[in-house]
Enzyme design. Structure first.
Site, short mmCIF file in Angstrom:
data_model
loop_
_atom_site.label_atom_id
_atom_site.label_comp_id
_atom_site.label_asym_id
_atom_site.label_seq_id
_atom_site.Cartn_x
_atom_site.Cartn_y
_atom_site.Cartn_z
N TYR A 228 26.02 -24.41 25.09
CA TYR A 228 25.39 -23.14 24.78
C TYR A 228 23.91 -22.84 24.88
CZ TYR A 228 24.33 -19.10 21.60
OH TYR A 228 23.95 -17.85 21.23
N ASP B 23 17.94 -27.68 28.32
CA ASP B 23 17.74 -26.99 27.10
C ASP B 23 17.61 -27.83 26.08
OD1 ASP B 23 18.33 -25.38 24.94
OD2 ASP B 23 19.87 -24.23 25.87
N LYS C 152 13.89 -23.82 17.90
CA LYS C 152 14.11 -24.48 16.47
C LYS C 152 13.19 -25.48 15.83
CE LYS C 152 18.96 -24.27 17.62
NZ LYS C 152 19.83 -23.78 16.79
N1 PMP Z 1 20.02 -23.47 23.32
C1 PMP Z 1 20.48 -24.26 22.47
C2 PMP Z 1 20.95 -25.44 22.76
C3 PMP Z 1 20.86 -23.64 21.08
O1 PMP Z 1 21.61 -24.43 20.29
C4 PMP Z 1 20.59 -22.29 20.91
C5 PMP Z 1 20.93 -21.84 19.52
N2 PMP Z 1 21.74 -22.51 18.90
C6 PMP Z 1 20.03 -21.68 21.70
C7 PMP Z 1 19.70 -21.96 23.06
C8 PMP Z 1 19.69 -20.29 21.33
O2 PMP Z 1 18.72 -20.02 20.52
P1 PMP Z 1 18.18 -18.98 19.67
O3 PMP Z 1 19.70 -19.01 18.70
O4 PMP Z 1 17.26 -19.14 18.85
O5 PMP Z 1 18.41 -17.75 20.48
#
Ligand code: PMP
Length: 433
Positions: free
Chosen positions: A144, A239, A267
């Site tokens: 994701y 990511d 995060k």
């Molecule tokens: N990339 C990863 C690996 C994630 O786990 C997340 C959110 N869980 C995101 C992108 C998206 O981040 P956000 O919820 O801050 O938009």
């Protein structure tokens, strides 16, 4: 455990907020129970509106490496707020913060701050396309990367060459620019490369997957992606929204020693405030406006409260160097969960990298989306509910990571294992229908 006030607020919230929530998984639908309404939290503990206390492994979905409401972060945010909440101009703090990141992750020579992981990855992908002049990207089933159009794509069927949108409202023409490969499977990447080689702008990957539950990369997987990118002139985008400053100070790139061209962070770097970033090779990043012609901007980007919180978080993490301790706690929890399952005769697998782990109710190793989809989701839901009643808050889905913070001590880990020993037994009576 009485959660009547949470239930009341959930009913009321549904009359004004869609589904009563501001992010779908908070509805607790996957664990077939009513959502918890949080009221306050400190260290490893979270309290709900009914006054119940939980040991928290959600930790704001991984944002809180230092636990809830760390004193250093509170102080930094309070002081920053006294100086103004937003200027829409550059500040010294942003540069101090950026210097922390470029020092910790050497592949990041330049970066840009944004407000969410979604923005970070979306912008990194646009930049990769702008830099290479190519349009397609490879992503992996089960990873994701936020909810931007082209990334809301997962494997529709084993035969699908093009991505199928996983959300209504995503035009299939957008999704067609996303090519899907299987996680931990370099052959599936090679098949796409043979067909689309010089149309591929980037390979985008969670270098330790966290969104199909924790799935570590097989030996050679990340190295293989690095080589493929170099061979076909595509960029490798990691990511590290979850893994950055979580698995090591330098993220997965330090942990496994593979360098990305572009990296998305979120995060942990925001210390619990809305802050994310993307960065990488200077020659690529300088294609971004105002230096280059790839556009990206944000009214609240580099917001002084968020950046102050992030700076305080990174400063405290660097001083404390919690990674060895987090590894020990993670190991202890993993062993405790495996023992509890074994004693109850319940087949499970635990995947863990440092302080992120997932307990999968399955009898096969979980290495990709297909194997993660085969877990016993109803058993996890029953387990989740028993744990919640025992005072332990886990992620409300079988396909998420549990996060240990630097404030989870021996006491909390032991209490969690005790609770799990009972909960696994009751979960064992559930069948996946
Ligand atoms: N990339 C990863 C690996 C994630 O786990 C997340 C959110 N869980 C995101 C992108 C998206 O981040 P956000 O919820 O801050 O938009």
């Amino acid at each position: 455990m009485d959660r009547r006030l949470s239930a009341m607020w959930h009913r009321r919230a549904q009359r004004s907020l869609v589904g009563g929530v501001n992010s779908p998984v908070r509805s607790f639908a996957a664990v077939e129970t009513l959502p918890v309404f949080a009221s306050r939290a400190k260290g490893p503990y979270l309290h709900d509106v009914d006054g119940n206390q939980y040991i928290d492994y959600l930790m704001s979905w991984g944002a809180l490496l230092l636990g809830h409401a760390s004193d250093a972060i509170l102080q930094a945010v309070t002081e920053a707020a006294g100086r103004g909440t937003s200027y829409g101009l550059s500040t010294e703090t942003e540069t101090h913060f950026a210097e922390f990141i470029t020092t910790a992750i050497p592949s990041i020579e330049r970066l840009r701050l944004v407000s969410s992981g979604t923005e970070a990855v979306m912008s990194a992908v646009r930049l990769a396309r702008g830099f290479t002049g190519r349009s397609k990207i490879i992503k992996f089933g089960g990873c994701y990367h936020g909810h931007s159009d082209g990334l809301l794509v997962k494997a529709g069927s084993g035969l699908a060459t093009f991505g199928m949108p996983a959300s209504s409202g995503v035009p299939s023409s957008f999704a067609a620019e996303t090519l899907l490969a299987a996680y931990n499977d370099l052959d599936s990447v090679e098949t796409l490369v043979k067909k689309w080689g010089n149309h591929i702008a980037a390979i985008l990957v969670e270098p330790v997957a966290g969104n199909m539950g924790v799935v570590p990369p097989r030996k050679g997987f990340l190295e293989g992606l690095r080589k493929t990118c170099d061979r076909i002139g595509a960029l490798l985008i990691f990511d590290e929204v979850i893994t950055g400053f979580r698995v090591a100070w330098g993220g997965v790139q330090e942990y496994f020693g593979v360098r990305a061209d572009l990296t998305a962070l979120g995060k942990v770097i925001g210390g619990g405030l809305p802050l994310a970033a993307f960065g990488g090779r200077a020659d690529v990043m300088e294609k971004l406006a105002p230096c280059g012609n790839v556009y990206q901007a944000g009214t609240l980007s580099g917001n002084p409260l968020a950046v102050s919180a992030g700076l305080a978080a990174l400063d405290a993490i660097r001083k404390r160097d919690p990674y060895a301790e987090l590894e020990r706690r993670g190991q202890r929890l993993e062993e405790g969960l495996l023992n509890a399952a074994q004693q109850n005769g319940i087949p499970v697998h635990v995947n863990r990298v440092g302080s992120m782990l997932t307990l999968f109710f399955t009898d096969e190793p979980v290495v990709n989306r297909a194997t993660s989809q085969r877990v016993n989701a109803r058993r996890y839901a029953a387990f989740f509910r028993s744990m919640l009643d025992g005072g332990v808050l886990l992620p409300p889905s079988p396909w998420e990571a549990w996060f240990i913070s630097a404030t989870h001590g021996e006491t909390e880990i032991v209490q969690t294992i005790d609770c799990a020993s009972d909960a696994i037994g009751s979960a064992g009576n559930t069948h996946n229908d």
